[in-house]
Design a protein around this motif. Sequence first.
Motif, mmCIF file in Angstrom:
data_model
loop_
_atom_site.group_PDB
_atom_site.id
_atom_site.type_symbol
_atom_site.label_atom_id
_atom_site.label_comp_id
_atom_site.label_asym_id
_atom_site.label_seq_id
_atom_site.Cartn_x
_atom_site.Cartn_y
_atom_site.Cartn_z
ATOM 1 N N ASP A 48 -35.194 52.864 10.902
ATOM 2 C CA ASP A 48 -35.928 54.257 10.802
ATOM 3 C C ASP A 48 -35.337 55.522 11.765
ATOM 4 O OD1 ASP A 48 -36.810 53.387 13.538
ATOM 5 O OD2 ASP A 48 -38.570 52.871 12.873
ATOM 6 N N CYS A 73 -33.414 55.294 7.286
ATOM 7 C CA CYS A 73 -34.093 54.829 5.971
ATOM 8 C C CYS A 73 -34.652 55.921 5.110
ATOM 9 C CB CYS A 73 -34.968 53.827 6.184
ATOM 10 S SG CYS A 73 -36.063 53.077 4.727
ATOM 11 N N ARG A 74 -34.165 56.095 3.849
ATOM 12 C CA ARG A 74 -34.837 57.307 3.077
ATOM 13 C C ARG A 74 -36.291 57.108 2.988
ATOM 14 N NH1 ARG A 74 -36.323 58.464 -1.995
ATOM 15 N NH2 ARG A 74 -35.910 60.327 -2.757
ATOM 16 N N TRP A 75 -36.666 55.814 2.490
ATOM 17 C CA TRP A 75 -38.174 55.698 2.470
ATOM 18 C C TRP A 75 -39.067 56.055 3.784
ATOM 19 C CZ3 TRP A 75 -42.313 52.858 4.711
ATOM 20 C CH2 TRP A 75 -43.120 52.641 4.112
ATOM 21 N N HIS A 76 -38.566 55.646 4.895
ATOM 22 C CA HIS A 76 -39.319 56.259 6.045
ATOM 23 C C HIS A 76 -39.225 57.930 6.191
ATOM 24 C CE1 HIS A 76 -38.854 52.056 7.512
ATOM 25 N NE2 HIS A 76 -40.153 52.472 8.248
ATOM 26 N N LYS A 106 -41.658 59.133 3.433
ATOM 27 C CA LYS A 106 -42.964 58.963 3.922
ATOM 28 C C LYS A 106 -43.427 59.703 4.833
ATOM 29 C CE LYS A 106 -46.286 55.318 5.337
ATOM 30 N NZ LYS A 106 -46.155 54.339 6.217
ATOM 31 N N ARG A 149 -33.538 49.406 1.905
ATOM 32 C CA ARG A 149 -34.253 50.246 3.016
ATOM 33 C C ARG A 149 -34.261 49.012 4.152
ATOM 34 N NH1 ARG A 149 -38.061 51.085 -1.889
ATOM 35 N NH2 ARG A 149 -37.408 53.192 -2.483
ATOM 36 N N CYS A 207 -39.367 47.180 4.307
ATOM 37 C CA CYS A 207 -39.599 47.994 3.107
ATOM 38 C C CYS A 207 -38.589 47.475 1.873
ATOM 39 C CB CYS A 207 -39.080 49.266 3.234
ATOM 40 S SG CYS A 207 -40.038 50.144 4.709
ATOM 41 N N SER A 208 -37.991 46.381 1.998
ATOM 42 C CA SER A 208 -37.239 45.696 1.210
ATOM 43 C C SER A 208 -37.571 44.405 0.541
ATOM 44 C CB SER A 208 -35.701 45.649 1.787
ATOM 45 O OG SER A 208 -35.834 44.758 2.719
#
Length: 147
Positions: free
Chosen positions: A12, A33-36, A39, A115, A119-120
């Motif tokens: 993250d 992490c792109r997701w973090h 978000k 991720r 998240c994965s």
Amino acid sequence: MGGLAPMNIITDQDFSMRAGIEEVFPLAVHRHCRWHIIKKAGETLGPFFADHPELHKAFELCVDHSLTVEEFERSWTAMIETYQVQDNETLASLCGKRMYWVPAYFMQCVFPFLRTTQCSEGFNAVLKRYVSPGNSLLQFATDSRND
């Protein structure tokens, strides 16, 4: 890890972790992490994008479909100028950290674009259909290609 240092690490946005990774694994490529990132940015950009759906689409196209750093830079600049969002602090912050999370900056690295672990889980469930502890990487590639 058999005495070998990792080549690529995804975490993250913890910058103290970044410093530790740079010290312990100086040759590893560390990305966030792109997701973090999305978000966290979504907390401020969500309502803004809701009011500007064309900008939201341009943002996603720029980030997700740029294959080179140059293409990303051109797309990002065009997006900022087209939608006149030079003063948006969140977009400016994202741009400043782009080399840590935008996929175009990692095309030369072997990242499966997963991720961070928490998240994965969805991907892990899919992967478990194809892989068991006794499988080799070659067997995985051959079996999944035939599906």
